[in-house]
Every structure is written in C-alpha cells, then in structure tokens.
Scaffold this motif. Structure first.
Motif, PDB file in Angstrom:
ATOM      1  N   SER A 242     -12.172  23.560  -6.295  1.00 37.46           N
ATOM      2  CA  SER A 242     -10.979  22.713  -6.274  1.00 37.46           C
ATOM      3  C   SER A 242     -11.314  21.427  -5.541  1.00 37.46           C
ATOM      4  CB  SER A 242      -9.812  23.416  -5.577  1.00 37.46           C
ATOM      5  OG  SER A 242      -9.393  24.557  -6.288  1.00 37.46           O
TER       6      SER A 242
ATOM      7  N   ASN B 122      -9.379  17.554  -4.201  1.00 38.90           N
ATOM      8  CA  ASN B 122      -8.270  16.608  -4.067  1.00 38.90           C
ATOM      9  C   ASN B 122      -8.862  15.233  -3.866  1.00 38.90           C
ATOM     10  OD1 ASN B 122      -6.181  14.930  -3.164  1.00 38.90           O
ATOM     11  ND2 ASN B 122      -5.138  16.574  -2.092  1.00 38.90           N
TER      12      ASN B 122
ATOM     13  N   SER C 237      -5.302  25.552  -1.965  1.00 45.12           N
ATOM     14  CA  SER C 237      -6.135  25.038  -3.068  1.00 45.12           C
ATOM     15  C   SER C 237      -6.905  26.150  -3.773  1.00 45.12           C
ATOM     16  CB  SER C 237      -7.108  23.972  -2.545  1.00 45.12           C
ATOM     17  OG  SER C 237      -6.418  22.918  -1.928  1.00 45.12           O
ATOM     18  N   SER C 238      -6.250  27.296  -3.960  1.00 43.98           N
ATOM     19  CA  SER C 238      -6.922  28.451  -4.560  1.00 43.98           C
ATOM     20  C   SER C 238      -6.074  29.037  -5.686  1.00 43.98           C
ATOM     21  CB  SER C 238      -7.189  29.519  -3.489  1.00 43.98           C
ATOM     22  OG  SER C 238      -7.935  29.002  -2.423  1.00 43.98           O
TER      23      SER C 238
ATOM     24  N   TYR D 172      -0.750  24.349  -1.658  1.00 47.12           N
ATOM     25  CA  TYR D 172      -1.632  23.426  -0.950  1.00 47.12           C
ATOM     26  C   TYR D 172      -1.434  23.475   0.560  1.00 47.12           C
ATOM     27  CZ  TYR D 172      -2.995  21.574  -5.445  1.00 47.12           C
ATOM     28  OH  TYR D 172      -3.511  21.451  -6.717  1.00 47.12           O
TER      29      TYR D 172
ATOM     30  N   ASP E 131      -3.280  17.367  -7.890  1.00 51.82           N
ATOM     31  CA  ASP E 131      -4.381  18.052  -7.216  1.00 51.82           C
ATOM     32  C   ASP E 131      -4.129  18.160  -5.718  1.00 51.82           C
ATOM     33  OD1 ASP E 131      -4.921  15.520  -6.271  1.00 51.82           O
ATOM     34  OD2 ASP E 131      -6.845  15.296  -7.270  1.00 51.82           O
ATOM     35  N   GLY E 132      -2.872  17.967  -5.298  1.00 53.27           N
ATOM     36  CA  GLY E 132      -2.531  18.150  -3.901  1.00 53.27           C
ATOM     37  C   GLY E 132      -1.067  17.839  -3.634  1.00 53.27           C
TER      38      GLY E 132
END
Length: 814
Positions: free
Chosen positions: A80, A82, A703-704, A738, A783-784
């Motif tokens: 992953s 960010n 982030s998993s 996140y 992405d975050g």
C-alpha cells in the motif's frame, strides 16, 4: 455508474483485450521469458529465489502502464502507498508518520544504495532496468528499516556502443514531458551515459473557487544523471552514477471535506475551522455571528474544490546523489563495495487555516482579526551509506555471503505555522515557562509572527555485520541460514514554540501568550534527546525442488526497526521503542511448461511494538506522541500468475488476502472521537483526562485492505510495418481503514479502477507510440484519510489519486 455494471464492463474490456483471437500460434514463441533478479545480492532466476518477490522490467512497465509507486502497489500483493504523505507499507508493516525520528518500515535501495526516499522507485523506465519488491522482513542481507520488506531499483547502465533514446509525452491537464538518454563509449573498457528529464504540468486536479491557481499534479520538474563505468583489468569493474533533480510543484493530493465548524460560545471552546488549538485566538472571544463566518466549505459537495488564500507549493532544491559500486573477482570470492551520498532540501508550504478569509472585524472598533495561517514544512537531509561484502563465486553446494554496513544521517526538520497579517503577535508577549509550572515573564519578540514552531535536528548512526549461508544437499534440497547484528544510535535537539492570542489584552502590547517560552523568557523551549538500540535479526529456511520447474520453500525471518523520537513537540513521551517481527512463510513457485507461471505465498506474522502516532491533549494543547502497539498479527495469502496461451497474448493476475489486526493495545484516546461514540469504538477503562479511552484489540492495522486484485491482459496484432499491443488493467481493493481506531470517518470503501493502453512498435525497434487512459471512469479514488478533532465533529481530509488522465507518448531510439 452503478458499480456492478462498471465491474461487468471492466471485466468485458479486459477479457476482450486478453482474448485468444484467430492468429496462428508459432510453436515455442509464446514462452514466458526468464527473469533474473538480485534479491539475494547475486543474480538468480526469479523462480529459483526462495523469497516472495514481485519483479517488473522496463518492458513490462511500459506495456502494463506501471509509472508510479501507486501502480507498483496495484500490482504487488500486500503493498500500500499514500502519495500525499509518501508512506508505504507491506503486509500491514510500514510507516504512519513523517515526523523526524521515525524511520520507514520498507527500505528502498537504488543500485544497492540505501535511501529513505520512495521517489527512487518511481523513476522512468528510460533510466531503470527493473524494480524488485521483496515482501516480508529482509533482516539479513538488507537489514536497515526493512522490517516490512525492501525495494531494489536497478538502473540501466552504459552500453558498449553509441546509442540512445528520446521520449516525449503530451497529456491532458496541459502535461508536457521530455526525457532522453545517450550511451557514449570513451575507450576500450570505458563507457559513459547521460540522461535527463523535464516534466511540466500547468493545470491541476483541484480547483480553487477563491480565484487562486489550481493545484494537484502541477509541476515543473527536472532531473539529470551521468554514469561512468570502467573495466579495471580483467577482474575488476567500477561504476559511478551522479544525479541531481529540482521540483517546483503545486502538489496538492488531499482536501478538507468537512463543513467549517464555527465558534458559537465564548472563549476556551474549540471550534475554529483553522485547525486544533485555534480557540485561544481573538475570534474565540465572540460568537461566530460577529464574523459572518458562515461561508460553506466547497469541498463538502465537491471533493476536488477548495477555497484558500495561500497557494500550496512543494520545492526540492540542492538535491545531489552519488552512488558507486566497485567489484573485484578474487578468484575464490567476489569482493564488492556499494556506497554513496545523498543530500536535498525539500520545502512545502500549505494553507493551514483552509479558508480564503484574510480578515474580518471584531466588536471592538478598529481591531480586525487576521485569521490567515500558513504552514511551512522543511526537510534538510544529508546521508551516507556504505556496504562492503564478500561472496562465494563457485558452483559448489556451499554458497555464502558476509558483509559490513555503515550509515550516517544528518536531518533537520523545521515545521512552522505563521500568521502573515496578525500584527499583534509580533510584539513582546507574556511568557509561560514550560518548567516549572506557570511563570508569567516577558517573552521574546516574535517578528516572524510565528504561531507554532516545531524544530528537530537529528544525527543517526547505524552499523551492522551480516552473513548468510546456503547449502545444497543435492539438486533437490537446500537450506539457508542468515544472521545480522544491527546497532542504531540517535541524538537529537528539539525546539518548540506555541503562541496563543491573549484575549485579555486584545490589540495591546503583550497581546499574546507564549506557552512554550523557556524559563526566564529567553525564547522557545528546547531539549536534547538520545538513544541506542541494537538487535539480532536473521533468517532460517529450506527449499525443495523436485524438478527444474517447481520450487517450494519454508522460511522463518526476524525483522527489526530501531526506536525513535517524536521531535519538535516537547511531548511528555518523546521516545518510542523498537519494532520486532517474527515472520513464518511458505512459498510455492511453479512453471507449467513455458506458458504458465504461478507463484504463491502464505505467511503468518507476530508483530510487536508497532510504532504509531496518536494525538493527546495536554494543558488544552493537541500534541502528537508516539506509542508502541503491544502485539499485532498478520495472516495472509498471495498469488501471482503470468499466462501466455499464445504468442500474442499475456495475462497477468495478482491477488492478496491480508488479515492484519491489532491483538493487544489498550487504553488509547481517539482525539477525533473523544467520547468514543463511533459505531466501531470499544470504550475501555477509566477516563483519561476526562476523555474515554478505547481498546484497540481486533482493529485492523492501517492501510491493510483484506482483499486486493489486479488483472492485466494484453493482445498483440502483428503487421508488416510493426505491431499493435492493446493492454487493459482492472484493479480492485477492499475497504480499508487508515487509522488504528477503525474510526468510521477514516475507513474508505472498496474501490476499483480501469486503465487502458495501446502500444504501436515499429518494425526494427526504432520507435514506439503509446496512447493511454488512466482511471477510465473518472472515479474518486482514495489512498489515505486523516481526521482531527473539532467542535461539533471531526475534520476529515481525503487523499485522492488523480482523476481521469490521458495522453500520448513517443519513443525514438538511435
């Protein structure tokens, strides 16, 4: 578009691109090429390495469209990234803050040279031969900050003959890019290579409704490199690469999407939309109705719109990197030195108050308030990395490597919040000493109008010794053992200053309170910190190869990341203990003939001491502190498949399942949900400072995503003047949290993306034309997510990847 319809359409497009077609198969021509990697610091076939490795050549990246680290994350199981915070994690292990004193959990190596910068992995395919992403702790051969994994970036080196390549790209948002490289033989055994890149994008992905310039993706960047390679006789070679780059960007990747919250009661109530701790500035004296501050946040309804008066900027200056490799064949072993030096200064300026409001009147005649606050973040970094290793070169059953490692880093990180128009905070202030207690003393003048100053100065030394042995009992069975001793030393100076407006002396001399003034009123408070940590890490494994096309392996690896500091906040708990990870992995690699390649991995992690930042409130001040999560675990399965049913067709499938959870962590306060009212909150224990703590056991590591899938299909049409390859990529990832609290506002829903490419390659290989469309359906992709405390709710910031982009690229080789 309805998600189900979009999924069906995406699958249909990929299926069409990857269809077998009616072209005749040429016997033997559709074989999958052998890929050589250096994951164990010696050249080996990818299928012979007992490590979970995702490897991408320059050709694969061009065909599939892997240009950024986000693209690598799409095609690498468990990875992953960010882009907004430049943080990476593998299988739930990574970095959750950029605060000085915190190390990454995934190490990046540029031609063997360790660097904490992720940007090396995103370099153009014109300059990079391949990128290898090693999943799982690499505690023996790599060691430093590779508790989650390591990324090897391998440059294209000078050729023996004169030649080069020029590329030009045009895209929407007024994107222009030119890059070139040329190899020049100087003499027999002496060659050089020059390369450079210029990228400029004038229009951004985010619109400023206040009339300021657009932001996001806007850049004017340059990069240059020169390489020299020499044969020093028959048994030695030397290679040196120097590179330098500059950035000038309006690189917004995030946007505040919460409504502005207004102060509705007298002083000491948090409610200012300009961030935490703003309640003690003069606007806190009066109800918000006095300020007419009810302008809505445009980001609430349109996440790509914002309204600020300070344009964001990101500048990289004084960046220089020198990397060298010297290799000697001693006859009985190979001796290699890999070392280098890197320095840079990165400056980022953002609008901290998140509004375009410059001033407004107060009920006191002639006393305006200037709410504008800007934030300046600087990284001033220099580091040296050196490795000397000795390895076996014979073909016998015993293979070995041993080495020494030394790293030195000097890092300065000033973070400043300043108020350009608020004249009162220039004047001599009332100081409140940090030790001991509250002493009302005159404080130093503040001509720079600093509201908050956080400064860290860090000196890091890391040394290590390592060795690994491989012994093959026969052609089918081999065992591996490796061990590394690492020692890390860190010394630091931190300085902090926090200034509040003094509501009792509005507009007068002394019209501010300097909360962190040092005793005696001499200026900002500071202190020194130091720490030493050491650990043993390593690996033990066995591999079994019943035939030349099959390999199964089992391994245990121990990973380690040193402790660190939360510099610049004068936090009550400034230090954090090391992380350790015990990883157990089973792997299976199998080639079915020459047309189908499958790699699978199954792993179990016992993860102790994960370093995470949390926000705490001390004396009405929001501060960030480090804590260690006591115990976590990750259980996962990964699959990578490449299939070439006929010469014209390639299908690539990557899937990962990741169950990364916190097993033991209590009791911690979520500053964005102080009363633990979120549906996922698990209140636990007594109140801490009047706030409800939570039990994090069972929450997911940040982030998993539990499931992640990427599917690429290519089909090549062959014609007499050249060939046309159509490429389609469909990717999907599960919902993901996140933060460590499983806080609903920090959880992103599942999302998918479709990218399309067409590559025309002329006969003879002289030129290539590539057309591309990324994010075909123009989806809002995340992405975050970050949240923060605010009166009446949480401030919520989304980190977004680019919207739909398209363009054309021309490549010419000579």
């Amino acid at each position: 578009m309805n998600r189900r319809i979009k999924l069906l359409l995406s699958s249909a497009i990929v299926a069409c691109v990857a269809g077998t077609g009616a072209f005749a198969q040429t016997p033997g021509s559709n074989m999958i090429e052998e890929l050589v990697v250096t994951a164990q610091k010696r050249e080996q076939s990818l299928q012979d390495v007992p490590v979970a490795v995702s490897a991408f050549t320059d050709e694969t990246r061009d065909i599939v469209g892997i240009r950024s680290i986000q693209d690598f994350a799409t095609f690498t199981p468990g990875l992953s990234f960010n882009a907004g915070t430049d943080r990476m994690s593998l299988r739930g292990v990574g970095r959750l803050t950029n605060v000085l004193g915190s190390d990454p959990g995934v190490a990046v190596y540029a031609d063997g040279f360790y660097t904490a910068s992720n940007s090396e992995a995103a370099k153009s395919t014109l300059f990079v031969d391949s990128v290898e992403i090693l999943r799982g702790p690499q505690g023996t051969l790599y060691g430093r900050n590779s508790i989650g994994g390591a990324i090897n970036v391998i440059s294209k080196r000078p050729a023996d003959t004169f030649g080069g390549e020029v590329r030009a790209t045009l895209g929407n948002y007024n994107l222009k890019q030119v890059e070139a490289t040329v190899s020049i033989p100087i003499a027999e055994g002496l060659r050089t290579k020059l390369g450079g890149l210029w990228t400029k994008q004038d229009d951004g992905y985010f619109k400023n409704v206040a009339g300021g310039p657009s932001e996001g993706g806007v850049n004017d960047d340059t990069w240059f490199e020169v390489q020299v390679e020499a044969d020093l006789g028959e048994n030695a070679t030397a290679w040196v690469r120097y590179s330098s780059s500059t950035w000038d960007q309006r690189g917004r990747t995030s946007n505040l999407v919460s409504p502005y919250y207004n102060t509705t009661s007298p002083i000491f109530l948090d409610g200012d939309p300009r961030g935490p701790n703003a309640f003690m500035r003069p606007e806190g004296l009066f109800p918000s109705s006095f300020y007419l501050y009810n302008t809505p946040n445009p980001g609430v309804d349109d996440h790509r719109k914002f309204s600020t008066d300070t344009p964001s900027s990101r500048k990289l200056d004084d960046q220089h990197q020198l990397v060298a490799e010297l290799s000697w064949n001693l006859g009985w072993a190979a001796l290699k030195y890999i070392g280098g030096y890197n320095q840079y200064k990165f400056t980022q300026i953002t609008d901290y108050d998140a509004t375009a409001r410059i001033s407004y009147p107060t009920p006191i005649v002639g006393t305006p308030v200037f709410p504008s606050i800007a934030a300046e973040y600087i990284e001033d970094k220099k580091f040296w990395s050196n490795e000397l290793n000795l390895s076996s070169i014979n073909d016998g059953p015993l293979q070995w490597i041993a080495g020494l490692y030394y790293y030195r880093e000097k890092f300065r990180q000033p973070i400043t919040l300043y108020a350009p128009g608020q004249a009162q905070i220039e004047r001599p202030q009332i100081g409140i000493a940090t030790t001991p207690g509250f002493l009302f003393l005159p404080a130093a003048p503040n001509p720079d109008r600093i509201v908050f100053l956080s400064f860290g100065d860090l000196d890091t030394k890391a040394t290590a010794a390592f060795g690994q042995i491989d012994y093959a009992f026969n052609d089918s069975f081999k065992v591996t053992g490796g061990l590394r001793y690492s020692k890390d030393e860190k010394s630091a100076l931190e300085t902090s200053r926090l200034v509040y407006f003094n509501p009792l002396t509005l507009g007068a001399v002394g019209g501010a309170i300097d909360v962190t003034t040092a005793s005696g009123g001499t200026g900002p408070a500071s202190r020194n910190l130091s720490g030493e940590w050491d650990a043993w890490s390593g690996t033990l494994g066995a591999e079994w190869s019943p035939d030349t096309s099959t390999m199964a392996y089992a391994k245990y690896s121990r990973g380690y990341k040193s402790g660190g500091f939360n510099l610049g906040a004068l936090a009550a708990r400034p230090s954090v203990e090391p992380e350790t990870l015990d990883a157990y992995e089973l792997g299976f690699k199998k080639n079915f003939g020459t047309t189908l390649q499958t790699n699978a991995a199954f792993f179990y992690y016992q993860y102790e001491g994960a370093q995470v930042p949390v926000t705490v409130v001390r004396n009405s001040v929001n501060q960030q502190e480090f804590i260690n999560i006591a115990e976590s675990q990750s259980i996962g399965a990964e699959l990578e498949v490449v299939w070439a049913p006929i010469d014209q067709v390639r299908v690539m499938l990557n899937y990962s399942y990741l169950d990364a959870t916190i097993e033991k962590a209590c009791c911690i306060v979520n500053s964005a949900d102080l009363l633990a009212t979120d549906v996922n909150a698990k209140p636990a224990g007594p109140l801490i400072g009047g706030r409800q703590a939570q039990d994090l056991s069972g929450n997911r590591l940040p982030s998993s995503p539990k499931n992640k899938l990427a599917l690429n299909g290519t089909y090549r049409f062959d014609f007499e003047p050249g060939s046309l390859t159509l490429s389609g990529t469909y990717s999907w990832k599960d919902k993901v949290s996140y933060g460590i609290f499983d806080y609903s506002p920090e959880i992103a829903p599942s999302q998918d993306q479709l990218d399309l490419r067409a590559i025309w390659a002329g006969a003879g290989g002289r030129y290539t034309v590539i057309g591309y469309v990324r994010n075909v359906f123009d989806d809002e992709l995340l992405d975050g997510i970050e949240t923060g405390p605010e009166n009446g709710g949480s401030l919520r910031t989304l980190y977004m990847t680019p919207p739909r982009t398209y363009g054309i690229e021309l490549q010419y080789r000579f």
